[in-house]
Design an enzyme around this catalytic site. Structure first.
Site, PDB file in Angstrom:
ATOM      1  N   ASP A  23       0.836  -1.200   0.000  1.00  0.00           N
ATOM      2  CA  ASP A  23       0.000   0.000   0.000  1.00  0.00           C
ATOM      3  C   ASP A  23       0.876   1.258   0.000  1.00  0.00           C
ATOM      4  O   ASP A  23       0.358   2.379  -0.067  1.00  0.00           O
ATOM      5  CB  ASP A  23      -1.025  -0.016   1.149  1.00  0.00           C
ATOM      6  N   SER A  24       2.211   1.070   0.025  1.00  0.00           N
ATOM      7  CA  SER A  24       3.120   2.198  -0.184  1.00  0.00           C
ATOM      8  C   SER A  24       2.925   2.794  -1.572  1.00  0.00           C
ATOM      9  O   SER A  24       3.486   3.841  -1.877  1.00  0.00           O
ATOM     10  CB  SER A  24       4.573   1.735  -0.020  1.00  0.00           C
TER      11      SER A  24
ATOM     12  N   ASP B 260      -0.666  -6.369   0.120  1.00  0.00           N
ATOM     13  CA  ASP B 260      -1.074  -5.692   1.350  1.00  0.00           C
ATOM     14  C   ASP B 260      -2.587  -5.628   1.445  1.00  0.00           C
ATOM     15  O   ASP B 260      -3.266  -5.296   0.452  1.00  0.00           O
ATOM     16  CB  ASP B 260      -0.546  -4.249   1.351  1.00  0.00           C
TER      17      ASP B 260
ATOM     18  N   LYS C 203      -0.657  -9.625   3.304  1.00  0.00           N
ATOM     19  CA  LYS C 203       0.064  -9.078   4.457  1.00  0.00           C
ATOM     20  C   LYS C 203      -0.857  -8.118   5.192  1.00  0.00           C
ATOM     21  O   LYS C 203      -1.556  -7.331   4.555  1.00  0.00           O
ATOM     22  CB  LYS C 203       1.335  -8.357   3.998  1.00  0.00           C
TER      23      LYS C 203
ATOM     24  N   GLU D   1      -1.143  -5.574   8.943  1.00  0.00           N
ATOM     25  CA  GLU D   1      -0.380  -4.934  10.012  1.00  0.00           C
ATOM     26  C   GLU D   1      -1.006  -5.198  11.381  1.00  0.00           C
ATOM     27  O   GLU D   1      -2.232  -5.218  11.499  1.00  0.00           O
ATOM     28  CB  GLU D   1      -0.319  -3.410   9.765  1.00  0.00           C
TER      29      GLU D   1
ATOM     30  N   GLU E 269       9.359  -3.374  10.819  1.00  0.00           N
ATOM     31  CA  GLU E 269       9.676  -2.052  10.231  1.00  0.00           C
ATOM     32  C   GLU E 269       9.999  -1.028  11.315  1.00  0.00           C
ATOM     33  O   GLU E 269       9.301  -0.937  12.339  1.00  0.00           O
ATOM     34  CB  GLU E 269       8.470  -1.562   9.405  1.00  0.00           C
TER      35      GLU E 269
HETATM   36  O1  KIV Z   1       3.579  -1.097   1.584  1.00  0.00           O
HETATM   37  C1  KIV Z   1       4.780  -1.371   1.716  1.00  0.00           C
HETATM   38  O2  KIV Z   1       5.629  -1.048   0.876  1.00  0.00           O
HETATM   39  C2  KIV Z   1       5.194  -2.077   2.912  1.00  0.00           C
HETATM   40  C3  KIV Z   1       6.661  -2.195   3.154  1.00  0.00           C
HETATM   41  C4  KIV Z   1       7.172  -0.921   3.676  1.00  0.00           C
HETATM   42  C5  KIV Z   1       6.982  -3.337   4.034  1.00  0.00           C
HETATM   43  O3  KIV Z   1       4.390  -2.519   3.662  1.00  0.00           O
END
Ligand code: KIV
Length: 252
Positions: free
Chosen positions: A25-26, A64, A93, A95, A162
């Site tokens: 989600d970055s 994500d 993934k 959080e 992280e």
């Molecule tokens: O969204 C992302 O790029 C991440 C990484 C920073 C691990 O979750």
């Protein structure tokens, strides 16, 4: 592990031999230009997972789960995880530690592998009061290690750690049997992850301390596009070798 958001990015990183492509989600920060990841929706994620999957990479694709896709109730969380798999992800993934225990268990019960993400969890930016290094006290470090152990006991297959002091990255890695993947967690985690645009030098902001830039593609792109614009303006592009041949009928 490296992030990927589209087919070319996935193809280039896969050719480089990375093990895991993270549709992160970055994308909010490096593709959409946002300051945080809170505006990314399931629709956004599905769109980009499809693009990455279109590269048919040898690498594992983890997607994500965006903010609010696993925070409302367990049933909708499982449905959202399944949608990401149907779009092409091999795992998801999410959080958080103990507070996400039920959701992690339910997604695993639906036969979808889960990667955890602890420490500086960007979706918690408001609750954390900013993007700050986490687990700086003994108590917080122990709390985080317990969260990691709990996620391992639930059955996640790896955990991203992280934004923590490197000793915390080391200790969590030592405490776990599953792999840790660090980003700003020091050199001792089992794997590392970087954001594609960070490592290639394509971000508008100064990179964080933990980023190593392996290329300056931003400068190369600007140089190439300005060369193109200049060639168009001066009539040097296109030339005849870049034009279709005239049929005889037109030339007689
Ligand atoms: O969204 C992302 O790029 C991440 C990484 C920073 C691990 O979750």
């Amino acid at each position: 592990m490296v992030t990927a958001y589209d087919e070319p990015g996935a193809r280039y990183s896969d050719a480089a031999g990375v093990d895991i492509l993270l549709v992160g989600d970055s994308m909010a920060n490096v593709v959409m230009g946002d300051d945080d990841t809170l505006h990314v929706t399931m629709q956004d994620m599905l769109h980009h997972v499809r693009a990455v999957a279109a590269a048919k990479p040898k690498a594992h694709i983890v997607a994500d789960m965006p903010w609010m896709s696993y925070h409302v109730d367990v049933a909708s969380s499982v449905r959202n995880a399944a949608e990401l798999v149907r779009a092409g992800a091999h795992s998801v993934k999410l959080e958080g530690g103990r507070v996400r225990r039920d959701v992690v268990r339910a997604i695993l019960d639906a036969e979808i592998p889960v990667m955890g993400h602890l420490g500086l969890t960007p979706q918690s930016v408001l609750a954390l009061g900013g993007f700050k290094v986490q687990a700086k006290t003994r108590e917080a470090a122990e709390w985080l290690t317990k969260d990691a152990t709990l996620l391992q006991d639930e059955g996640v297959y790896a955990i991203v750690i992280e934004g923590v002091p490197n000793l915390v990255g080391t200790r969590i890695t030592e405490a776990l049997e599953i792999p840790t993947i660090g980003i700003g967690a020091g050199p001792d985690t089992d794997g590392q992850v970087l954001v594609f645009h960070d490592l290639l030098g394509m971000t508008k902001r100064a990179p964080a301390k933990f980023v190593r830039r392996y290329a300056d593609l931003g400068a190369s792109i600007t140089e190439a596009v300005s060369q193109y614009a200049s060639d168009v303006r001066t009539g040097r592009f296109p030339d005849l070798s870049e034009s279709y041949d005239n049929p005889e009928e037109l030339t007689n």
